[in-house]
Write a protein that holds these residues in place. Structure first.
Motif, PDB file in Angstrom:
ATOM      1  N   TRP A   1      -4.824  -6.870 -10.974  1.00  0.00           N
ATOM      2  CA  TRP A   1      -5.517  -8.249 -10.073  1.00  0.00           C
ATOM      3  C   TRP A   1      -4.519  -7.809  -9.005  1.00  0.00           C
ATOM      4  O   TRP A   1      -4.790  -7.529  -7.738  1.00  0.00           O
ATOM      5  CB  TRP A   1      -5.917  -9.061 -10.072  1.00  0.00           C
ATOM      6  N   ARG A   2      -3.424  -8.411  -9.268  1.00  0.00           N
ATOM      7  CA  ARG A   2      -1.831  -8.712  -7.924  1.00  0.00           C
ATOM      8  C   ARG A   2      -2.334  -7.308  -7.004  1.00  0.00           C
ATOM      9  O   ARG A   2      -2.173  -7.007  -6.125  1.00  0.00           O
ATOM     10  CB  ARG A   2      -0.704  -8.768  -8.390  1.00  0.00           C
ATOM     11  N   GLY A   3      -1.418  -5.751  -7.978  1.00  0.00           N
ATOM     12  CA  GLY A   3      -2.127  -4.533  -6.984  1.00  0.00           C
ATOM     13  C   GLY A   3      -3.341  -4.097  -5.800  1.00  0.00           C
ATOM     14  O   GLY A   3      -3.383  -4.291  -5.163  1.00  0.00           O
ATOM     15  N   VAL A   4      -4.703  -4.617  -6.934  1.00  0.00           N
ATOM     16  CA  VAL A   4      -5.328  -3.966  -6.652  1.00  0.00           C
ATOM     17  C   VAL A   4      -5.983  -5.390  -4.838  1.00  0.00           C
ATOM     18  O   VAL A   4      -5.691  -4.662  -3.810  1.00  0.00           O
ATOM     19  CB  VAL A   4      -6.827  -5.163  -7.084  1.00  0.00           C
TER      20      VAL A   4
ATOM     21  N   GLY B   1      -4.494  -4.907   2.111  1.00  0.00           N
ATOM     22  CA  GLY B   1      -4.008  -4.437   2.998  1.00  0.00           C
ATOM     23  C   GLY B   1      -4.656  -4.381   3.661  1.00  0.00           C
ATOM     24  O   GLY B   1      -3.761  -3.577   5.221  1.00  0.00           O
ATOM     25  N   GLY B   2      -5.796  -3.204   3.745  1.00  0.00           N
ATOM     26  CA  GLY B   2      -6.216  -2.276   4.912  1.00  0.00           C
ATOM     27  C   GLY B   2      -7.113  -3.488   5.714  1.00  0.00           C
ATOM     28  O   GLY B   2      -8.144  -2.801   6.689  1.00  0.00           O
TER      29      GLY B   2
ATOM     30  N   GLY C   1      -3.683  -6.834  -3.475  1.00  0.00           N
ATOM     31  CA  GLY C   1      -2.828  -6.628  -2.195  1.00  0.00           C
ATOM     32  C   GLY C   1      -3.432  -5.003  -1.857  1.00  0.00           C
ATOM     33  O   GLY C   1      -3.602  -4.685  -0.477  1.00  0.00           O
ATOM     34  N   TRP C   2      -3.840  -4.401  -2.752  1.00  0.00           N
ATOM     35  CA  TRP C   2      -4.265  -2.703  -2.252  1.00  0.00           C
ATOM     36  C   TRP C   2      -5.438  -3.147  -0.845  1.00  0.00           C
ATOM     37  O   TRP C   2      -5.372  -2.317  -0.057  1.00  0.00           O
ATOM     38  CB  TRP C   2      -4.245  -2.263  -2.759  1.00  0.00           C
ATOM     39  N   VAL C   3      -6.319  -3.832  -1.659  1.00  0.00           N
ATOM     40  CA  VAL C   3      -7.307  -4.203  -0.574  1.00  0.00           C
ATOM     41  C   VAL C   3      -7.002  -4.919   0.686  1.00  0.00           C
ATOM     42  O   VAL C   3      -8.023  -4.659   1.447  1.00  0.00           O
ATOM     43  CB  VAL C   3      -8.633  -4.523  -1.349  1.00  0.00           C
TER      44      VAL C   3
END
Length: 145
Positions: A132-135, A141-142, A137-139
Motif C-alpha cells: 500500500w505504501r508504494g501504491v 504522486g500523479g 505514493g505512486w497514485v
C-alpha cells in the motif's frame, strides 16, 4: 520488496509441504532461512520508514514554526510509536529454520491437522498490506497540487 519475498518463500514452503516434502529437510530449512533473512530486511526497512517519519515531522515543525531542527534521532524516539510495534509483530512473525509443529482442531467431528508451514504461510500473506505504501505514493504522486 523484502516483505513480498518473505511471503513468496512462505508460499513455496507451504507448496513443498503439500507436495509431500518433509518439513525437516534441508531444502525446507533453506527456504525458512531465506524467509528469515527477508523478514529481518523488512523489519529494518520498516524501522527506517518510521525513522524518516520522525525526521519529516521535525523538519515540518522547523519550517512552519521556526522550531530548532534536531536531525539526530534516537532509537528510543522511533520505538515510542505503538504502530511501529504493531507492524514489527505482524511482519516479524514467521517460521524460523529448523522449526516445525502441527496444530490440530476438532471440527464437526473431524480432527483437522495443520502444519506450521501452512499456518505461517497464511499469516505471511498479511504482508501484502506493505504494498500500500508504494501504491499510495505512486497514485498520489500523479495528482497535481
Amino acid at each position: 520488496l523484502f516483505g513480498m519475498l518473505g511471503t513468496l518463500f512462505a508460499i513455496v514452503e507451504n507448496e513443498l509441504v503439500f507436495a509431500g516434502l518433509e518439513p525437516h529437510t534441508p531444502a525446507m530449512d533453506v527456504m525458512k532461512g531465506l524467509s528469515s533473512l527477508s523478514t529481518v530486511g523488512c523489519l529494518v526497512f520498516i524501522y527506517r520508514i518510521y525513522w524518516t517519519q520522525v525526521l519529516i515531522r521535525r523538519l515540518v515543525k522547523h519550517l512552519h514554526h521556526g522550531a530548532h531542527f534536531d536531525y539526530i534521532i534516537s532509537v528510543s524516539h522511533v520505538l515510542d510509536d505503538p504502530l511501529l510495534w504493531v507492524e514489527m509483530i505482524v511482519v516479524g512473525l514467521h517460521l524460523p529454520p529448523f522449526t516445525t509443529f502441527e496444530l490440530g482442531s476438532n471440527t464437526m467431528g473431524n480432527y483437522v491437522l495443520y502444519q506450521a508451514e501452512t499456518v505461517f504461510c497464511s499469516w505471511n500473506i498479511i504482508r501484502v498490506y506493505l504494498l500500500w505504501r508504494g501504491v499510495a505514493g505512486w497514485v498520489g504522486g500523479g495528482i497535481p497540487r
